[in-house]
Design an enzyme around this catalytic site. Structure first.
Site, PDB file in Angstrom:
ATOM      1  N   SER A 117     -79.403 -11.954  75.604  1.00 41.63           N
ATOM      2  CA  SER A 117     -78.364 -12.926  75.939  1.00 41.63           C
ATOM      3  C   SER A 117     -77.374 -12.310  76.917  1.00 41.63           C
ATOM      4  O   SER A 117     -77.139 -11.083  76.903  1.00 41.63           O
ATOM      5  CB  SER A 117     -77.623 -13.283  74.646  1.00 41.63           C
ATOM      6  OG  SER A 117     -76.422 -13.965  74.943  1.00 41.63           O
ATOM      7  N   TYR A 141     -72.552 -10.647  67.406  1.00 37.78           N
ATOM      8  CA  TYR A 141     -73.759 -11.295  67.943  1.00 37.78           C
ATOM      9  C   TYR A 141     -74.257 -10.560  69.192  1.00 37.78           C
ATOM     10  O   TYR A 141     -75.425 -10.175  69.290  1.00 37.78           O
ATOM     11  CB  TYR A 141     -73.474 -12.774  68.272  1.00 37.78           C
ATOM     12  CG  TYR A 141     -74.579 -13.409  69.086  1.00 37.78           C
ATOM     13  CD1 TYR A 141     -75.813 -13.685  68.501  1.00 37.78           C
ATOM     14  CD2 TYR A 141     -74.414 -13.700  70.444  1.00 37.78           C
ATOM     15  CE1 TYR A 141     -76.851 -14.238  69.258  1.00 37.78           C
ATOM     16  CE2 TYR A 141     -75.434 -14.257  71.191  1.00 37.78           C
ATOM     17  CZ  TYR A 141     -76.653 -14.526  70.600  1.00 37.78           C
ATOM     18  OH  TYR A 141     -77.666 -15.066  71.352  1.00 37.78           O
ATOM     19  N   LYS A 145     -77.763  -8.202  69.991  1.00 35.71           N
ATOM     20  CA  LYS A 145     -78.709  -8.417  71.096  1.00 35.71           C
ATOM     21  C   LYS A 145     -78.889  -7.135  71.909  1.00 35.71           C
ATOM     22  O   LYS A 145     -79.992  -6.802  72.329  1.00 35.71           O
ATOM     23  CB  LYS A 145     -78.228  -9.573  71.985  1.00 35.71           C
ATOM     24  CG  LYS A 145     -78.350 -10.929  71.313  1.00 35.71           C
ATOM     25  CD  LYS A 145     -79.805 -11.299  71.093  1.00 35.71           C
ATOM     26  CE  LYS A 145     -79.974 -12.539  70.257  1.00 35.71           C
ATOM     27  NZ  LYS A 145     -81.379 -12.867  69.985  1.00 35.71           N
TER      28      LYS A 145
HETATM   29  N1  LIG Z   1     -79.077 -21.354  73.008  1.00 36.45           N
HETATM   30  C1  LIG Z   1     -78.528 -20.470  73.854  1.00 36.45           C
HETATM   31  O1  LIG Z   1     -77.691 -20.836  74.716  1.00 36.45           O
HETATM   32  C2  LIG Z   1     -78.943 -19.004  73.839  1.00 36.45           C
HETATM   33  C3  LIG Z   1     -78.391 -18.131  74.806  1.00 36.45           C
HETATM   34  C4  LIG Z   1     -78.768 -16.791  74.790  1.00 36.45           C
HETATM   35  C5  LIG Z   1     -79.705 -16.343  73.867  1.00 36.45           C
HETATM   36  N2  LIG Z   1     -80.209 -17.204  72.927  1.00 36.45           N
HETATM   37  C6  LIG Z   1     -81.197 -16.686  71.954  1.00 36.45           C
HETATM   38  O2  LIG Z   1     -82.349 -17.510  71.998  1.00 36.45           O
HETATM   39  C7  LIG Z   1     -82.989 -17.524  70.713  1.00 36.45           C
HETATM   40  C8  LIG Z   1     -83.261 -18.960  70.306  1.00 36.45           C
HETATM   41  O3  LIG Z   1     -82.030 -19.670  70.259  1.00 36.45           O
HETATM   42  P1  LIG Z   1     -81.964 -21.238  70.015  1.00 36.45           P
HETATM   43  O4  LIG Z   1     -80.816 -21.752  70.822  1.00 36.45           O
HETATM   44  O5  LIG Z   1     -83.287 -21.867  70.189  1.00 36.45           O
HETATM   45  O6  LIG Z   1     -81.506 -21.263  68.477  1.00 36.45           O
HETATM   46  P2  LIG Z   1     -82.131 -22.035  67.219  1.00 36.45           P
HETATM   47  O7  LIG Z   1     -81.199 -21.762  66.084  1.00 36.45           O
HETATM   48  O8  LIG Z   1     -82.429 -23.448  67.573  1.00 36.45           O
HETATM   49  O9  LIG Z   1     -83.502 -21.268  67.015  1.00 36.45           O
HETATM   50  C9  LIG Z   1     -83.647 -20.096  66.250  1.00 36.45           C
HETATM   51  C10 LIG Z   1     -84.893 -20.275  65.410  1.00 36.45           C
HETATM   52  O10 LIG Z   1     -85.140 -19.072  64.676  1.00 36.45           O
HETATM   53  C11 LIG Z   1     -85.395 -19.393  63.314  1.00 36.45           C
HETATM   54  N3  LIG Z   1     -84.956 -18.232  62.532  1.00 36.45           N
HETATM   55  C12 LIG Z   1     -83.705 -17.742  62.392  1.00 36.45           C
HETATM   56  N4  LIG Z   1     -83.719 -16.629  61.622  1.00 36.45           N
HETATM   57  C13 LIG Z   1     -85.020 -16.403  61.295  1.00 36.45           C
HETATM   58  C14 LIG Z   1     -85.684 -15.397  60.548  1.00 36.45           C
HETATM   59  N5  LIG Z   1     -85.006 -14.403  59.951  1.00 36.45           N
HETATM   60  N6  LIG Z   1     -87.028 -15.467  60.414  1.00 36.45           N
HETATM   61  C15 LIG Z   1     -87.736 -16.473  61.001  1.00 36.45           C
HETATM   62  N7  LIG Z   1     -87.159 -17.454  61.711  1.00 36.45           N
HETATM   63  C16 LIG Z   1     -85.812 -17.420  61.864  1.00 36.45           C
HETATM   64  C17 LIG Z   1     -84.589 -20.665  63.046  1.00 36.45           C
HETATM   65  O11 LIG Z   1     -85.076 -21.424  61.957  1.00 36.45           O
HETATM   66  C18 LIG Z   1     -84.760 -21.394  64.383  1.00 36.45           C
HETATM   67  O12 LIG Z   1     -85.927 -22.208  64.403  1.00 36.45           O
HETATM   68  C19 LIG Z   1     -82.053 -16.751  69.781  1.00 36.45           C
HETATM   69  O13 LIG Z   1     -82.562 -15.435  69.676  1.00 36.45           O
HETATM   70  C20 LIG Z   1     -80.730 -16.768  70.508  1.00 36.45           C
HETATM   71  O14 LIG Z   1     -79.942 -15.664  70.161  1.00 36.45           O
HETATM   72  C21 LIG Z   1     -79.859 -18.520  72.895  1.00 36.45           C
END
Ligand SMILES: NC(=O)c1ccc[n+]([C@@H]2O[C@H](COP(=O)([O-])OP(=O)(O)OC[C@H]3O[C@@H](n4cnc5c(N)ncnc54)[C@H](O)[C@@H]3O)[C@@H](O)[C@H]2O)c1
Length: 326
Positions: A117, A141, A145
């Site tokens: 991120s 957070y 990362k």
């Molecule tokens: N959305 C953003 O703007 C953004 C920006 C930078 C990085 N990210 C990263 O992208 C990734 C996905 O984010 P997202 O926005 O789709 O979030 P999200 O919460 O929709 O997706 C995360 C998924 O991981 C699953 N999960 C969480 N903990 C778990 C575990 N211990 N074991 C198995 N499954 C687990 C959840 O059920 C969910 O389906 C994350 O790693 C997040 O940190 C997101």
């Protein structure tokens, strides 16, 4: 190849699964459904429900499904919550990754793509953030990362696992309304929520050293982001043993005020925003340099901010039909 997509029932993961299938790859989703939604997983893609902290289940899944690569998106992602529950974030995001990497290396999986991120950069004091800009995360957070990137790179160097850490900037939009982000943690859904409540959108601080005084961010369409994963996955396959870190952004800054104006215009609301004090820890400007991925992987985003708002709004109206105007 068969890719295990952890977090594949989540917002971004569901798009990555589809991009992989469209590219002719096989996918298996591994998700504990803590924030994910099972219906987001295509009917012909196996869904294994479990936590990445369950090393035994991960190992069994990798072997039984003949997994050859992993895209690891499963994580907790709320900056504010991570300030209150740092140990939970370290357990899920760092310990979860360590357990997963142990299983991945034992099963001799070849490639690993990690969701990082822009939060690793913290408050960068540069016009464009390159991958060389110092990483000074401002929240647990962001720390998880950055620690995750170290774990991934160290494992790659020690074992020959090919690895990519992708630093996403502000992700928005959806491929279709049912795949839209259901959380209200980012600017676009926060503005949608206020408009739906018939309340003015909020600007947190308009005295930043930016052209209109409001914070500037770099937005990336989730469909572009998903395609970047396919590109990175292909690059890992093509150069076994490689380890790289890349920004995934568009290299274009959009201010909070500009975003609110665009949303007002698109949705038919005409609600002037109100300004409240700055939120602690909000950097004035975080905009990616997208040069490295362009040069090294020949990848560039295709969609613009208008595409992101339009597709995000379609998803919002699906969940909140009373928000629609006209
Ligand atoms: N959305 C953003 O703007 C953004 C920006 C930078 C990085 N990210 C990263 O992208 C990734 C996905 O984010 P997202 O926005 O789709 O979030 P999200 O919460 O929709 O997706 C995360 C998924 O991981 C699953 N999960 C969480 N903990 C778990 C575990 N211990 N074991 C198995 N499954 C687990 C959840 O059920 C969910 O389906 C994350 O790693 C997040 O940190 C997101």
């Amino acid at each position: 190849m068969t890719w295990l997509i952890t977090g594949g029932a989540g917002y971004i993961g569901a798009h990555v699964v589809r991009a992989m299938l469209d590219a002719g790859e096989q996918a298996v989703v591994y998700d504990d459904l803590s924030t994910g939604i099972a219906d987001r997983v295509p009917a012909d893609v196996p869904l294994v429900v479990g936590s990445v902290l369950d090393g035994e289940l991960v190992s069994r899944t990798l072997t039984e499904r003949s997994v050859t690569g992993v895209v690891h998106l499963a994580a907790k992602k709320q900056v504010g919550e991570s300030m209150e529950l740092p140990l939970h974030y370290y357990r899920e995001n760092v310990e979860g990754l360590r357990v997963l990497l142990e299983a991945v290396t034992a099963a001799e999986v070849g490639s690993f793509v990690f969701s990082s991120s822009a939060a690793v950069y913290g408050m960068p004091d540069v016009n464009l953030v390159t991958e060389e800009t110092p990483c000074v995360p401002m929240s647990p957070y962001g720390e998880t990362k950055l620690a995750g990137e170290w774990l991934v790179r160290a494992t790659g160097r020690a074992t020959g696992l090919s690895t990519a850490s992708l630093r996403y900037f502000n992700v928005a939009g959806a491929a279709s309304p049912e795949l839209a982000d259901v959380g209200v943690f980012n600017l676009i859904p926060m503005v949608f929520e206020k408009l739906t409540e018939n309340a003015p959108p909020r600007i947190f601080g308009d005295d930043y050293p930016t052209p209109d005084g409001t914070c500037v961010r770099d937005y990336i369409h989730v469909v572009d982001l998903a395609e970047a994963h396919v590109t990175a996955a292909r690059a890992l396959q093509a150069s076994p043993g490689s380890n790289f870190t890349l920004n995934i952004g568009r290299g274009e800054g959009v201010s909070v005020r500009e975003m609110i104006d665009r949303i007002n215009a698109l949705t038919g609301y005409d609600r002037p925003p109100v300004t409240t004090p700055r939120r602690p820890g909000d950097p004035a400007r975080v905009v990616a340099s997208a040069d490295r991925i362009a040069t090294e992987l020949d990848w560039k985003a295709k969609y613009d901010v208008q595409d992101m708002i339009t597709s995000a709004w379609a998803g919002w109206v699906r969940l909140h039909p009373k928000a629609a105007r006209g």
